[in-house]
Write an enzyme that holds these catalytic residues in place. Structure first.
Site, PDB file in Angstrom:
ATOM      1  N   ARG A 228       0.855  -1.188   0.000  1.00  3.88           N
ATOM      2  CA  ARG A 228       0.000   0.000   0.000  1.00  3.88           C
ATOM      3  C   ARG A 228       0.893   1.241   0.000  1.00  3.88           C
ATOM      4  O   ARG A 228       1.988   1.225   0.567  1.00  3.88           O
ATOM      5  CB  ARG A 228      -0.902   0.031   1.239  1.00  3.88           C
ATOM      6  CG  ARG A 228      -2.053  -0.955   1.205  1.00  3.88           C
ATOM      7  CD  ARG A 228      -3.141  -0.511   0.231  1.00  3.88           C
ATOM      8  NE  ARG A 228      -4.300  -1.386   0.231  1.00  3.88           N
ATOM      9  CZ  ARG A 228      -4.536  -2.335  -0.681  1.00  3.88           C
ATOM     10  NH1 ARG A 228      -3.678  -2.549  -1.660  1.00  3.88           N
ATOM     11  NH2 ARG A 228      -5.638  -3.054  -0.631  1.00  3.88           N
ATOM     12  N   HIS A 276      -1.549   0.957  -9.709  1.00  4.73           N
ATOM     13  CA  HIS A 276      -2.201  -0.051  -8.852  1.00  4.73           C
ATOM     14  C   HIS A 276      -2.785  -1.200  -9.689  1.00  4.73           C
ATOM     15  O   HIS A 276      -3.991  -1.449  -9.676  1.00  4.73           O
ATOM     16  CB  HIS A 276      -3.299   0.610  -7.990  1.00  4.73           C
ATOM     17  CG  HIS A 276      -3.676  -0.209  -6.794  1.00  4.73           C
ATOM     18  ND1 HIS A 276      -3.990   0.341  -5.574  1.00  4.73           N
ATOM     19  CD2 HIS A 276      -3.787  -1.548  -6.627  1.00  4.73           C
ATOM     20  CE1 HIS A 276      -4.284  -0.614  -4.709  1.00  4.73           C
ATOM     21  NE2 HIS A 276      -4.175  -1.788  -5.338  1.00  4.73           N
TER      22      HIS A 276
HETATM   23  P1  NDP Z   1      -1.846 -11.843   4.342  1.00  2.01           P
HETATM   24  O1  NDP Z   1      -2.709 -11.355   5.444  1.00  2.01           O
HETATM   25  O2  NDP Z   1      -2.059 -13.223   3.833  1.00  2.01           O
HETATM   26  O3  NDP Z   1      -0.300 -11.746   4.782  1.00  2.01           O
HETATM   27  C1  NDP Z   1       0.215 -10.658   5.455  1.00  2.01           C
HETATM   28  C2  NDP Z   1       1.671 -10.931   5.798  1.00  2.01           C
HETATM   29  O4  NDP Z   1       2.231  -9.761   6.384  1.00  2.01           O
HETATM   30  C3  NDP Z   1       1.833 -12.064   6.820  1.00  2.01           C
HETATM   31  O5  NDP Z   1       2.968 -12.815   6.525  1.00  2.01           O
HETATM   32  C4  NDP Z   1       2.025 -11.290   8.133  1.00  2.01           C
HETATM   33  O6  NDP Z   1       2.802 -11.992   9.111  1.00  2.01           O
HETATM   34  C5  NDP Z   1       2.812 -10.104   7.639  1.00  2.01           C
HETATM   35  N1  NDP Z   1       2.680  -8.987   8.579  1.00  2.01           N
HETATM   36  C6  NDP Z   1       1.576  -8.296   8.925  1.00  2.01           C
HETATM   37  N2  NDP Z   1       1.859  -7.362   9.840  1.00  2.01           N
HETATM   38  C7  NDP Z   1       3.183  -7.475  10.089  1.00  2.01           C
HETATM   39  C8  NDP Z   1       4.092  -6.792  10.931  1.00  2.01           C
HETATM   40  N3  NDP Z   1       3.669  -5.796  11.745  1.00  2.01           N
HETATM   41  N4  NDP Z   1       5.375  -7.171  10.937  1.00  2.01           N
HETATM   42  C9  NDP Z   1       5.820  -8.174  10.134  1.00  2.01           C
HETATM   43  N5  NDP Z   1       5.009  -8.862   9.301  1.00  2.01           N
HETATM   44  C10 NDP Z   1       3.712  -8.516   9.275  1.00  2.01           C
HETATM   45  O7  NDP Z   1      -1.973 -10.767   3.169  1.00  2.01           O
HETATM   46  P2  NDP Z   1      -1.797 -11.003   1.598  1.00  2.01           P
HETATM   47  O8  NDP Z   1      -0.488 -11.620   1.348  1.00  2.01           O
HETATM   48  O9  NDP Z   1      -2.984 -11.663   1.025  1.00  2.01           O
HETATM   49  O10 NDP Z   1      -1.844  -9.477   1.058  1.00  2.01           O
HETATM   50  C11 NDP Z   1      -0.892  -8.547   1.478  1.00  2.01           C
HETATM   51  C12 NDP Z   1      -1.218  -7.152   0.984  1.00  2.01           C
HETATM   52  O11 NDP Z   1      -0.954  -7.007  -0.400  1.00  2.01           O
HETATM   53  C13 NDP Z   1      -2.674  -6.707   1.084  1.00  2.01           C
HETATM   54  O12 NDP Z   1      -3.025  -6.343   2.408  1.00  2.01           O
HETATM   55  C14 NDP Z   1      -2.714  -5.510   0.163  1.00  2.01           C
HETATM   56  O13 NDP Z   1      -2.350  -4.347   0.873  1.00  2.01           O
HETATM   57  C15 NDP Z   1      -1.622  -5.826  -0.848  1.00  2.01           C
HETATM   58  N6  NDP Z   1      -2.192  -6.055  -2.177  1.00  2.01           N
HETATM   59  C16 NDP Z   1      -1.852  -5.218  -3.200  1.00  2.01           C
HETATM   60  C17 NDP Z   1      -2.338  -5.428  -4.476  1.00  2.01           C
HETATM   61  C18 NDP Z   1      -1.921  -4.578  -5.620  1.00  2.01           C
HETATM   62  O14 NDP Z   1      -2.516  -4.671  -6.686  1.00  2.01           O
HETATM   63  N7  NDP Z   1      -0.886  -3.773  -5.487  1.00  2.01           N
HETATM   64  C19 NDP Z   1      -3.277  -6.515  -4.763  1.00  2.01           C
HETATM   65  C20 NDP Z   1      -3.542  -7.347  -3.622  1.00  2.01           C
HETATM   66  C21 NDP Z   1      -3.030  -7.110  -2.386  1.00  2.01           C
HETATM   67  P3  NDP Z   1       2.238 -13.362   9.768  1.00  2.01           P
HETATM   68  O15 NDP Z   1       2.282 -14.379   8.666  1.00  2.01           O
HETATM   69  O16 NDP Z   1       3.212 -13.675  10.845  1.00  2.01           O
HETATM   70  O17 NDP Z   1       0.847 -13.055  10.232  1.00  2.01           O
HETATM   71  C1  OXD Z   2      -6.280  -5.506  -3.210  1.00  2.05           C
HETATM   72  C2  OXD Z   2      -5.771  -4.546  -4.142  1.00  2.05           C
HETATM   73  O1  OXD Z   2      -6.181  -5.306  -2.000  1.00  2.05           O
HETATM   74  O2  OXD Z   2      -6.184  -4.540  -5.296  1.00  2.05           O
HETATM   75  O3  OXD Z   2      -6.800  -6.536  -3.682  1.00  2.05           O
HETATM   76  O4  OXD Z   2      -4.901  -3.759  -3.801  1.00  2.05           O
END
Ligand code: NDP
Ligand code: OXD
Length: 313
Positions: A228, A276
């Site tokens: 983000r 995005h």
């Molecule tokens: P998940 O919830 O599956 O994974 C999140 C990961 O981040 C986990 O490994 C978690 O650790 C880690 N995490 C969260 N908080 C912390 C922290 N404070 N310190 C260290 N690690 C942390 O999310 P997704 O993988 O499905 O998606 C991730 C993000 O990608 C979305 O929230 C969105 O913002 C972004 N996104 C962007 C898109 C784009 O088009 N640019 C499209 C889709 C998503 P743990 O495993 O230990 O819980």
């Molecule tokens: C999502 C994105 O969160 O598009 O899926 O960023």
């Protein structure tokens, strides 16, 4: 109005309500589908299917069984007025994961094979040989090892890169060295050539891509942000590009989207902006997962990809 039909309220400035109505009807049968708050009684809504929260908030939706995000992230939803106890799920599906992995690999390879440098050289009519480096000698750090981060880390591993990953809890992923905690982040930062962020945006991760982290780099790093926009302190990036701590940045997300015309990120020779587009899912590709979660919600079950509202992801 169809009596006893599931009532879905839809709100998004990015997705087409008609396509979603058609796709969900195909999977669930006739449903009551409202995309305008004025034309429905909010207390009769079972499911809120949202990219962003409607301006009126969610307090009037007193009968909600679930909020289903149209994105993998939920930070874009204002859940402050949501009736307590209503579960929230985010959207992950094959098309989103596949496109995120493709984008991540494309961005990493662009730096790995110096296409960014050749783009500059081509514009300057400069024939300048960059000796290739083996993928095994290139270290990529992935911030976030969840659904998307793990898929990306595994793909980069399969491409031959030396892959490190950072997450809240340590992970055992074959070929990926796992780091956690503040000191883990500092250790990882000191070893990388390329840093790819795919964290969710929470209070703990806002501004993480900033001076404090950049100071830990032991050589110029190329930064790819597909998490983000608010993960990145934009001024710190500009300073780090100036000082050489960072040698290039690929930004798919920005704090304000679309990126304002006056932003100094536009036109910077070492920054590539994409609008995005890293992960894409459509009604066609994602309706099945949403329909599955609607069925589960109507039976008061545990949703797929249910969000922990305390952790914020
Ligand atoms: P998940 O919830 O599956 O994974 C999140 C990961 O981040 C986990 O490994 C978690 O650790 C880690 N995490 C969260 N908080 C912390 C922290 N404070 N310190 C260290 N690690 C942390 O999310 P997704 O993988 O499905 O998606 C991730 C993000 O990608 C979305 O929230 C969105 O913002 C972004 N996104 C962007 C898109 C784009 O088009 N640019 C499209 C889709 C998503 P743990 O495993 O230990 O819980
Ligand atoms: C999502 C994105 O969160 O598009 O899926 O960023």
């Amino acid at each position: 109005m169809i009596d006893n039909a599931i009532h879905v309220f839809f709100h998004s400035n990015l997705d087409d309500p008609e396509q979603w109505h058609r796709a969900l009807t195909r999977l669930l049968g006739p449903i009551h589908f409202s995309a305008e708050l004025e034309c429905c009684a909010p207390e009769t809504v079972d499911i809120a299917l949202l990219w962003t929260t409607p301006p009126q908030g969610l307090a009037a939706f007193t009968g909600l069984k679930a909020v289903l995000s149209l994105g993998a992230g939920v930070n874009q939803l204002d859940l402050s007025s949501l009736v307590r106890g209503v579960p929230v799920a985010r959207l992950v599906n094959h098309s989103l994961t596949t496109t995120m992995v493709e984008y991540a690999r494309a961005a990493v390879f662009r730096y790995h094979r110096a296409f960014d440098q050749y783009e500059r050289d081509s514009r300057a009519h400069r024939w300048s040989f960059q000796p290739p480096v083996l993928a095994a000698d290139r270290t990529v750090g992935v911030l976030g090892l969840g659904e998307l981060g793990q898929a990306i880390a595994k793909a980069l591993c399969a491409d031959g890169f030396n892959v490190l990953g950072w997450s809240r809890s340590e992970k055992a992923i074959k070929g990926v060295k796992s780091f956690s905690g503040e000191s883990g982040l500092a250790d990882m930062a000191a070893q990388i050539d390329i840093l790819l962020n795919v964290l969710p945006l929470t209070d703990a991760t806002r501004g993480l891509l900033g001076k404090r982290l950049f100071e830990r780099f032991s050589r110029p790093v190329q930064l790819i942000n597909i998490g983000r926009g608010a993960h990145l302190a934009e001024h710190d990036l500009l300073d780090a590009l100036h000082s050489g701590k960072i040698s290039g940045a690929t930004l798919d997300v920005t704090a304000v989207e679309p990126l304002p015309d006056v932003s100094p990120l536009w036109g910077h020779p070492d920054i590539l902006i994409t609008p995005h587009v890293a992960g894409l899912s459509s009604a066609e590709s994602a309706a099945e997962r949403i329909a599955e979660n609607i069925r589960i919600a109507m039976n008061h079950g545990a949703l797929i990809n249910q969000v922990d509202l305390v952790k914020g992801y």
